[in-house]
Design a protein around this motif. Structure first.
Motif, PDB file in Angstrom:
ATOM      1  N   HIS A  57       0.561  -5.221   4.384  1.00 32.87           N
ATOM      2  CA  HIS A  57      -1.167  -5.741   4.280  1.00 32.87           C
ATOM      3  C   HIS A  57      -1.366  -6.112   5.122  1.00 32.87           C
TER       4      HIS A  57
ATOM      5  N   ASP B 263      -7.142  -4.171   3.443  1.00 27.75           N
ATOM      6  CA  ASP B 263      -6.050  -4.475   2.262  1.00 27.75           C
ATOM      7  C   ASP B 263      -6.076  -6.181   1.448  1.00 27.75           C
TER       8      ASP B 263
ATOM      9  N   ASP C  63      -7.713   4.724  -1.771  1.00 26.25           N
ATOM     10  CA  ASP C  63      -6.558   3.608  -1.470  1.00 26.25           C
ATOM     11  C   ASP C  63      -6.205   3.333  -2.835  1.00 26.25           C
TER      12      ASP C  63
ATOM     13  N   TYR D 291      -2.018   1.050  -4.377  1.00 24.88           N
ATOM     14  CA  TYR D 291      -1.342  -0.349  -4.587  1.00 24.88           C
ATOM     15  C   TYR D 291      -0.351  -0.017  -5.121  1.00 24.88           C
TER      16      TYR D 291
ATOM     17  N   LYS E 254       0.681  -1.246  -0.440  1.00 22.45           N
ATOM     18  CA  LYS E 254      -0.129   0.026  -0.090  1.00 22.45           C
ATOM     19  C   LYS E 254       0.976   1.084  -0.265  1.00 22.45           C
TER      20      LYS E 254
END
Length: 335
Positions: A219, A223, A241, A243, A203
């Motif tokens: 994570h 996540d 969010d 990633y 992330k």
């Protein structure tokens, strides 16, 4: 199988309507070459957020949050600053956090260069030449050509986007699709039945201005829900969010993209992207408006300004005369 590609007008503006078998799509050249609507008519799937009551001006004034827009430049530039190897540009700060957001390409009226068919597909081609005729050119005097190809077949929509540097300066190259998927996307579907699977890596931690702070994290349980395909992407707030993209697995095969599923009907939207895309941003406008955005980005937010290895950030530039193409594919299945 019915196949057609027709140039039409939508409230006086240029569109192309594509049909191939169970799929239909409307390409809004007037709205930044946006896929204004795409449907699987046999299975009752409506892919992207749309509003039948809207006119052309309505769509243009909401260009980021309806359909399938292509953004140049992606997401935010901190304080509006854009650092390129041969120059530093200052963009207007147009978001409440004091950054520049989304660029300008999706706000322009593009030109339809082809509407044609083959034995197996309906095709629309559009382009936009950015030069001194554009009102933003005084701020960013780096000319380029943007070319789009939308190919609708019985396998869904294939999309390619090519940028060519027409200037004598270096052109920062970053691209994003602010993909506004309907949620629910099936006829008579329910919000609580929608699920989202996203193969993710670490992330990206964002600061209060929605700019990466330079740290990444492994994570946690929140996540992992993306990896497990248990995220309900509407009905609650998902606020940027971000990633690293990662390889996934669908039907026992490698998969680089996302899957949205209606668990009540087992109908799915599958969205695959090429490996030039390195990051996902998931956002849903507070979750109360019937859509969510899985946004593929070729570079990290604020990449030009970060002290980060380009291999990690995705930052790249096009030399004068250089071109680069990215590709994506969107289709539906019954799982």
């Amino acid at each position: 199988m019915s196949i057609s590609a027709e140039k039409k007008k939508f409230h006086g503006k240029d569109i192309v309507e594509l049909t191939c078998g169970r799929y239909t799509a409307t390409i809004a050249a007037f709205n930044g070459s946006n896929i204004m609507r795409m449907q699987d008519t046999e299975n009752g799937i409506d892919f992207f957020r749309n509003d039948p009551s809207f006119n052309a001006d309505d769509y243009k004034s909401h260009a980021e949050i309806y359909g399938f827009p292509t953004l140049y430049l992606p997401n935010r530039l901190s304080n509006g600053t854009l650092k390129v190897s041969d120059y530093i540009y200052q963009f207007p700060c147009n978001d409440p956090l004091g950054n520049h957001i989304h660029g300008f390409l999706h706000l322009r009226e593009h030109t339809v260069t082809a509407a044609e068919t083959t034995d197996s597909a309906a095709i629309c081609k559009t382009e936009y030449v950015y030069d001194e005729n554009d009102p933003f050119f005084e701020t960013f005097p780096v000319s380029f050509k943007a070319e789009f190809i939308f190919t609708l077949s019985d396998e869904g929509m294939s999309y390619s986007f090519t940028m060519t540097n027409l200037s004598d300066r270096f052109l920062p190259y970053g691209v994003c699709n602010h993909t506004a998927m309907k949620g629910p996307f099936t006829e008579n579907g329910r919000t609580e039945d929608v699920r989202l699977y996203v193969p993710i890596g670490d992330k990206v931690i964002l600061n209060s201005k929605c700019i990466p702070d330079g740290t990444f994290k492994k994570h946690d349980d929140y996540d992992k829900a993306y990896l497990e395909g248990t995220v309900v992407p509407v009905g609650h707030d998902i606020d940027n969010d971000m990633y690293f993209m990662a390889d996934g697995n669908v039907d026992g095969k490698p998969f680089y993209g996302i899957v949205a599923k209606d668990t009540a009907s087992n109908k799915e939207i599958r969205y695959e992207v090429c490996r030039d895309f390195k990051y996902w941003v998931i956002w849903n406008d507070h979750g109360d408006k019937g859509y969510f955005c899985p946004e593929p980005m070729s570079w990290i937010i604020d990449a030009p300004n970060l002290d980060m290895d380009p291999e990690v950030s995705g930052y790249t530039e096009l030399a004068p005369g250089e071109s680069k193409t990215v590709t994506e594919k969107i289709y539906s299945v019954i799982s």
